[in-house]
Design a protein around this motif. Structure first.
Motif, PDB file in Angstrom:
ATOM      1  N   ALA A 629      21.094  35.760 124.080  1.00 14.27           N
ATOM      2  CA  ALA A 629      21.054  36.167 125.485  1.00 14.27           C
ATOM      3  C   ALA A 629      19.804  35.646 126.174  1.00 14.27           C
ATOM      4  CB  ALA A 629      21.127  37.688 125.583  1.00 14.27           C
ATOM      5  N   LEU A 630      18.658  35.776 125.529  1.00 10.89           N
ATOM      6  CA  LEU A 630      17.411  35.323 126.141  1.00 10.89           C
ATOM      7  C   LEU A 630      17.398  33.805 126.297  1.00 10.89           C
ATOM      8  CD1 LEU A 630      14.841  37.618 124.298  1.00 10.89           C
ATOM      9  CD2 LEU A 630      15.702  37.857 126.625  1.00 10.89           C
ATOM     10  N   CYS A 631      17.946  33.086 125.318  1.00 11.20           N
ATOM     11  CA  CYS A 631      17.954  31.621 125.384  1.00 11.20           C
ATOM     12  C   CYS A 631      18.820  31.108 126.527  1.00 11.20           C
ATOM     13  CB  CYS A 631      18.475  31.036 124.072  1.00 11.20           C
ATOM     14  SG  CYS A 631      17.416  31.341 122.662  1.00 11.20           S
ATOM     15  N   ASN A 632      19.812  31.866 126.923  1.00 10.03           N
ATOM     16  CA  ASN A 632      20.768  31.402 127.932  1.00 10.03           C
ATOM     17  C   ASN A 632      20.637  32.150 129.255  1.00 10.03           C
ATOM     18  OD1 ASN A 632      22.792  29.382 126.549  1.00 10.03           O
ATOM     19  ND2 ASN A 632      22.393  30.991 125.057  1.00 10.03           N
ATOM     20  N   LEU A 633      19.484  32.743 129.487  1.00 12.25           N
ATOM     21  CA  LEU A 633      19.326  33.553 130.686  1.00 12.25           C
ATOM     22  C   LEU A 633      19.415  32.723 131.967  1.00 12.25           C
ATOM     23  CD1 LEU A 633      18.890  36.583 131.035  1.00 12.25           C
ATOM     24  CD2 LEU A 633      16.491  36.122 131.472  1.00 12.25           C
ATOM     25  N   HIS A 634      19.182  31.409 131.870  1.00  9.02           N
ATOM     26  CA  HIS A 634      19.315  30.560 133.058  1.00  9.02           C
ATOM     27  C   HIS A 634      20.744  30.561 133.593  1.00  9.02           C
ATOM     28  CE1 HIS A 634      20.385  28.073 129.610  1.00  9.02           C
ATOM     29  NE2 HIS A 634      21.070  27.299 130.416  1.00  9.02           N
ATOM     30  N   LEU A 635      21.706  31.009 132.769  1.00 10.64           N
ATOM     31  CA  LEU A 635      23.097  31.057 133.212  1.00 10.64           C
ATOM     32  C   LEU A 635      23.374  32.228 134.145  1.00 10.64           C
ATOM     33  CD1 LEU A 635      24.900  30.034 129.900  1.00 10.64           C
ATOM     34  CD2 LEU A 635      24.419  28.616 131.906  1.00 10.64           C
ATOM     35  N   PHE A 636      22.394  33.104 134.356  1.00 13.18           N
ATOM     36  CA  PHE A 636      22.532  34.121 135.401  1.00 13.18           C
ATOM     37  C   PHE A 636      22.813  33.457 136.753  1.00 13.18           C
ATOM     38  CE2 PHE A 636      20.190  38.237 133.897  1.00 13.18           C
ATOM     39  CZ  PHE A 636      21.213  38.458 133.000  1.00 13.18           C
ATOM     40  N   THR A 637      22.285  32.234 136.934  1.00  8.94           N
ATOM     41  CA  THR A 637      22.513  31.543 138.210  1.00  8.94           C
ATOM     42  C   THR A 637      23.986  31.203 138.407  1.00  8.94           C
ATOM     43  OG1 THR A 637      22.124  29.363 137.220  1.00  8.94           O
ATOM     44  CG2 THR A 637      20.210  30.522 138.109  1.00  8.94           C
ATOM     45  N   GLN A 638      24.768  31.218 137.326  1.00  5.72           N
ATOM     46  CA  GLN A 638      26.188  30.868 137.400  1.00  5.72           C
ATOM     47  C   GLN A 638      27.087  32.103 137.477  1.00  5.72           C
ATOM     48  OE1 GLN A 638      26.733  27.265 137.300  1.00  5.72           O
ATOM     49  NE2 GLN A 638      24.583  27.714 137.730  1.00  5.72           N
ATOM     50  N   ASP A 639      26.483  33.278 137.602  1.00  2.00           N
ATOM     51  CA  ASP A 639      27.238  34.527 137.542  1.00  2.00           C
ATOM     52  C   ASP A 639      27.488  35.048 138.958  1.00  2.00           C
ATOM     53  OD1 ASP A 639      28.221  37.081 137.150  1.00  2.00           O
ATOM     54  OD2 ASP A 639      26.915  37.501 135.454  1.00  2.00           O
ATOM     55  N   PRO A 640      28.728  34.968 139.460  1.00  2.00           N
ATOM     56  CA  PRO A 640      29.011  35.440 140.826  1.00  2.00           C
ATOM     57  C   PRO A 640      28.866  36.944 140.985  1.00  2.00           C
ATOM     58  CG  PRO A 640      31.052  34.886 139.672  1.00  2.00           C
ATOM     59  CD  PRO A 640      29.935  34.438 138.789  1.00  2.00           C
ATOM     60  N   GLY A 641      28.793  37.678 139.879  1.00  2.00           N
ATOM     61  CA  GLY A 641      28.643  39.121 139.981  1.00  2.00           C
ATOM     62  C   GLY A 641      27.334  39.560 140.602  1.00  2.00           C
ATOM     63  N   PHE A 642      26.364  38.650 140.698  1.00  2.49           N
ATOM     64  CA  PHE A 642      25.078  38.997 141.300  1.00  2.49           C
ATOM     65  C   PHE A 642      25.094  38.919 142.825  1.00  2.49           C
ATOM     66  CE2 PHE A 642      23.442  38.116 137.023  1.00  2.49           C
ATOM     67  CZ  PHE A 642      22.532  39.154 136.875  1.00  2.49           C
ATOM     68  N   ASN A 643      26.202  38.577 143.411  1.00  4.76           N
ATOM     69  CA  ASN A 643      26.265  38.443 144.868  1.00  4.76           C
ATOM     70  C   ASN A 643      26.534  39.760 145.578  1.00  4.76           C
ATOM     71  OD1 ASN A 643      25.788  35.655 144.951  1.00  4.76           O
ATOM     72  ND2 ASN A 643      27.930  35.222 144.444  1.00  4.76           N
ATOM     73  N   ILE A 644      26.474  40.870 144.838  1.00  2.31           N
ATOM     74  CA  ILE A 644      26.798  42.168 145.423  1.00  2.31           C
ATOM     75  C   ILE A 644      25.780  42.566 146.491  1.00  2.31           C
ATOM     76  CG2 ILE A 644      27.084  44.625 144.923  1.00  2.31           C
ATOM     77  CD1 ILE A 644      28.046  43.779 142.120  1.00  2.31           C
ATOM     78  N   SER A 645      24.489  42.363 146.210  1.00  2.00           N
ATOM     79  CA  SER A 645      23.452  42.783 147.149  1.00  2.00           C
ATOM     80  C   SER A 645      22.266  41.851 147.041  1.00  2.00           C
ATOM     81  CB  SER A 645      23.007  44.218 146.839  1.00  2.00           C
ATOM     82  OG  SER A 645      22.307  44.250 145.591  1.00  2.00           O
ATOM     83  N   ALA A 646      21.343  41.967 148.016  1.00  2.00           N
ATOM     84  CA  ALA A 646      20.134  41.143 148.001  1.00  2.00           C
ATOM     85  C   ALA A 646      19.315  41.430 146.755  1.00  2.00           C
ATOM     86  CB  ALA A 646      19.307  41.418 149.256  1.00  2.00           C
ATOM     87  N   ARG A 647      19.289  42.688 146.376  1.00  2.00           N
ATOM     88  CA  ARG A 647      18.520  43.043 145.190  1.00  2.00           C
ATOM     89  C   ARG A 647      19.110  42.407 143.938  1.00  2.00           C
ATOM     90  NH1 ARG A 647      16.298  48.984 143.467  1.00  2.00           N
ATOM     91  NH2 ARG A 647      15.356  48.353 141.501  1.00  2.00           N
ATOM     92  N   ASP A 648      20.421  42.404 143.824  1.00  2.00           N
ATOM     93  CA  ASP A 648      21.058  41.777 142.675  1.00  2.00           C
ATOM     94  C   ASP A 648      20.752  40.286 142.620  1.00  2.00           C
ATOM     95  OD1 ASP A 648      22.130  44.044 141.625  1.00  2.00           O
ATOM     96  OD2 ASP A 648      24.092  43.808 142.549  1.00  2.00           O
ATOM     97  N   ARG A 649      20.810  39.640 143.772  1.00  2.00           N
ATOM     98  CA  ARG A 649      20.557  38.198 143.800  1.00  2.00           C
ATOM     99  C   ARG A 649      19.130  37.870 143.373  1.00  2.00           C
ATOM    100  NH1 ARG A 649      23.863  38.780 148.334  1.00  2.00           N
ATOM    101  NH2 ARG A 649      22.092  38.847 149.775  1.00  2.00           N
ATOM    102  N   THR A 650      18.214  38.801 143.575  1.00  2.00           N
ATOM    103  CA  THR A 650      16.831  38.569 143.170  1.00  2.00           C
ATOM    104  C   THR A 650      16.717  38.442 141.663  1.00  2.00           C
ATOM    105  OG1 THR A 650      16.088  39.834 145.096  1.00  2.00           O
ATOM    106  CG2 THR A 650      14.467  39.427 143.373  1.00  2.00           C
ATOM    107  N   TYR A 651      17.542  39.166 140.932  1.00  2.00           N
ATOM    108  CA  TYR A 651      17.497  39.052 139.472  1.00  2.00           C
ATOM    109  C   TYR A 651      17.854  37.645 139.008  1.00  2.00           C
ATOM    110  CZ  TYR A 651      16.862  44.059 138.642  1.00  2.00           C
ATOM    111  OH  TYR A 651      16.341  45.331 138.567  1.00  2.00           O
ATOM    112  N   GLN A 652      18.603  36.916 139.821  1.00  2.00           N
ATOM    113  CA  GLN A 652      18.944  35.532 139.477  1.00  2.00           C
ATOM    114  C   GLN A 652      17.769  34.589 139.712  1.00  2.00           C
ATOM    115  OE1 GLN A 652      22.551  35.277 142.056  1.00  2.00           O
ATOM    116  NE2 GLN A 652      23.550  34.564 140.183  1.00  2.00           N
TER     117      GLN A 652
END
Length: 720
Positions: A629-652
């Motif tokens: 999971a840690l090695c592939n954390l850059h793939l958070f940028t490919q996760d549309p589930g983070f588009n819920i809120s501004a705060r979620d997008r910050t985690y990306q």
């Protein structure tokens, strides 16, 4: 820093006894070496696609894209590579580093870049005590790309003086065994050691999974190109290994798959525990996950090279930083700012009062000219943050374990910034977001869980080689084929000792004697020799006993010196033709004279380093999903589930780097690859369409997503 010496003298994973010789960095860069956890990606080829003019971009960033501001925490190898690639892309980078990167006095020049630490003794010639990585596998292709950029491709490197590569002494139960592969006098390990080594190699190479053998997969990982069928062979094999061995420790595997079937005697198990394959004791590695052993084995852990005389990994890091300062600093493109002796105490998110906008940020202490207590926490926000520090340091700055953490464990703090009132939240502050429970909370648990391997080194610089003419030990130092012994393996607390001349071994000059290099439980045991009562050396009927001088226990001698002396006393008797002919006290007297203090000793215990608490991440049994999971954390940028809120997008926009977030901990290779992942993640979040095809590959997904249930990650899909 590797976790056991190479198998070069025994032929590596395959057992093919082909002795390597000196190679230039250009030669070492050639070829392909894939890592089994990330087999679709040729990281060295991806790195070569970066140009000094535009980095990994096919089209330049414009407008708000180019104005994005990035904070990088940590000036180790991963942080420096991340900074370089983002600067090349035209971004503004601010680098925070807790340590003083360089300092010097009359005796030493010290470079401290994360765990890339080199202490250079000012002698003629300069002698390097390498407190970080010191040996680099031929297959570390990304490392050679980076080192070539600093040292030049024509730089000639020789093999590191690993066991059997140079004249070596193995000591078991007080009996010494000489060994140097290919020599006339002692070409092979003694029979009892060879049996143990072959049993382990054969047991590993007999493993099959997914329809393939280990040796077949090893060959595939060297292919410049992989077909879809070959990729499937690798994936099926490694998934099978994960399912079979992830929860098995090295100690359990040795017992179940080698010792019991082969009917090992207690003596044979003792050989493996204390002297390993003939390349260093493996006993302290028994809690390590066996899967970690397989990773190294599939990298064909064979030949390792040393940096040129007078050069250490810390000096390489210093040169990398100097190039960044020159090109992008005050006199360059003005996009790079370095804050040395600045400690990031907290990583989190800034939200405006209406919470319609959010940015990642940090709280920083300036440690220059004042202690921690006198420093003030300053809020700094950016568009992206890359955390390029070990996971033990992440624990502190993510509010998991620090008395100085602020805010503490999820407390919201109001901070005035840019004329607005921001709420600052810890990265791991409990959120109402669905993403927190499914992605961020498991990440918190992953970082807190990861295993850390202790390590310690004890160096003593001798102004001339112990075997040189004129040395007290010259007549008694053992040789093999007229070459002096330069490596000693012992069942004692010193474990492994190496003598690294600043010149060729047949030339007179200073030597950096790495008298003790220990890991894990052995590193803990090595600390026991500090602050103990003076000892008496054994004498004979004809030669009186010697004792340490009372003055040596005074304030003029450092703990590092005393441990070096103890290590020397443990090692020297095994190197001498007639043990105890010249005792350690007499030898040190010849070096010290009447000096009441001695600058020639240096050492490190990584457990004592702030934010480190060890040397490097090394997976324990059951850690696959955590590391993956840690090695592939850059793939958070490919996760549309983070588009819920501004705060979620910050985690990306917050990325974890360092070898703690890599498949190959304890190696520059893993740190560099992790830095590449983070930099490409930032660029992909800004505008993925502007990436060149080579770096864009890393966004195709995680090839092992189907067996990682910890954090949802994008599954790998091969592109046509």
């Amino acid at each position: 820093m590797s976790w056991f010496p190479s198998l070069g003298a025994l032929g590596g994973s395959s057992g093919a006894r082909i002795q390597a010789g000196p190679q230039t960095i250009g030669q070492l860069k050639s070829g392909t070496s894939r890592l089994v956890d990330a087999y679709p990606y040729d990281y060295a080829n991806i790195l070569r696609a970066s140009s000094p003019e535009s980095g990994w971009l096919a089209q330049p960033l414009t407008g708000a894209e180019k104005d994005a501001r990035v904070i990088v925490i940590g000036a180790g190898m991963s942080g420096l590579l991340t900074a370089r690639e983002l600067l090349r892309a035209g971004l503004n980078v601010v680098l925070y580093e807790r340590n003083q990167l360089e300092d010097a006095d009359a005796d030493w020049h010290r470079y401290s870049y994360g765990r890339a630490r080199s202490f250079v003794r000012k002698l003629q010639p300069d002698t390097v005590c390498e407190l970080g990585a010191m040996r680099f596998p031929a297959k570390a292709k990304v490392t050679w790309e980076m080192f070539g950029d600093v040292l030049g491709e024509d730089t000639l490197l020789d093999l590191f003086p690993n066991p059997g590569i140079v004249p070596t002494i193995l000591c078991k139960d007080g009996v010494t065994y000489p060994w140097m592969a290919g020599s006339n006098q002692a070409p092979d390990l003694p029979a009892q050691f060879m049996t143990v080594s072959l049993d382990v190699r054969n047991a590993i190479n007999a493993i099959e999974g997914g329809g393939s053998t280990i040796l077949e997969i090893l060959a595939l990982l060297e292919r410049p190109q992989l077909s879809s069928e070959e990729e499937k062979h690798i994936q099926d094999f490694w998934i099978s290994m994960i399912q079979r061995f992830d929860k098995l420790s090295l100690g359990d595997w040795i017992q179940e798959y080698v010792s019991d079937p082969k009917g090992w005697t207690p003596e044979q198990m003792s050989i493996f525990v204390n002297l390993g394959f003939g390349t260093g004791g493996m006993g302290s590695m028994f809690p390590m996950g066996f899967l970690e052993m397989l990773r190294i084995w599939l990298w064909d852990y064979l030949d390792e090279y040393a940096l040129p005389p007078g050069v250490g990994v810390g000096t390489v890091a210093h040169a990398l930083l100097s190039k960044l300062k020159t090109e992008f600093g005050a006199n360059g493109k003005n996009t790079f700012t370095l804050h040395e002796r600045h400690e990031v105490q907290e990583l989190g998110l800034f939200l405006t009062p209406d919470e319609l906008s959010a940015k990642p940020g940090v709280l920083v202490r300036d440690l220059n000219g004042q202690g921690i207590e006198g420093a003030t926490l300053v809020p700094v926000h950016a568009d992206y943050v890359v955390v390029a520090v070990p996971h033990t340091s992440m624990l502190t700055m993510m509010s998991l374990a620090s008395e100085l953490s602020y805010p503490r464990n999820g407390t919201r703090v109001e901070i005035s910034f840019d004329g607005k009132r921001y709420g600052f939240y810890s990265y791991f502050e409990k959120s109402w977001s669905e993403n927190y429970d499914s992605r961020i909370a498991p990440l918190k648990n992953a970082i807190a869980r990861l295993n850390m391997m202790n390590a310690g080194k004890s160096f003593y610089v001798t102004p001339q080689a112990p075997w040189a003419v004129g040395s007290v030990l010259a007549d008694s130092w053992q040789h093999i084929d007229n070459r002096p012994v330069r490596c000693v393996l012992s069942e004692g607390w010193t474990r492994a000792s190496y003598y690294i001349p600043a010149l060729a071994e047949n030339q007179n000059g200073p030597v950096a004697a790495l008298l003790s290099y220990t890991w894990g439980l052995d590193s803990n045991k090595a600390r026991s020799v500090l602050d103990v009562a003076p000892s008496r050396e054994n004498g004979t009927a004809d030669i009186p006993m010697f004792t340490e001088k009372p003055a040596w226990f005074g304030p003029g001698y450092s703990r590092e010196w005393w441990r070096s002396y103890r290590a020397s006393a443990a090692v020297l008797p095994y190197i001498q033709i007639t043990p105890h002919q010249v005792r350690t006290t007499e030898y040190f007297n010849s070096i010290l004279g009447n000096a009441q203090s001695d600058p020639n000793a240096v050492g490190i215990d990584w457990q004592d380093q702030p934010g480190a608490t060890g040397a490097f991440k090394l997976d324990a049994a059951g850690d696959f999903a955590t590391s993956n999971a840690l090695c592939n954390l850059h793939l958070f940028t490919q996760d549309p589930g983070f588009n819920i809120s501004a705060r979620d997008r910050t985690y990306q926009k917050i990325f974890l780097s360092s070898d703690s977030a890599s498949n190959y901990p304890g190696w520059c290779e893993g740190a560099f690859m992790s830095g590449m992942n983070a930099a490409i993640g930032v660029l992909a979040n800004i505008n993925q369409n502007k990436l060149k095809p080579e770096p864009a590959q890393l966004l195709q997904g995680n090839p092992l997503a189907t067996v990682n249930r910890l954090i949802p990650l994008k599954p790998y899909v091969r592109q046509p």
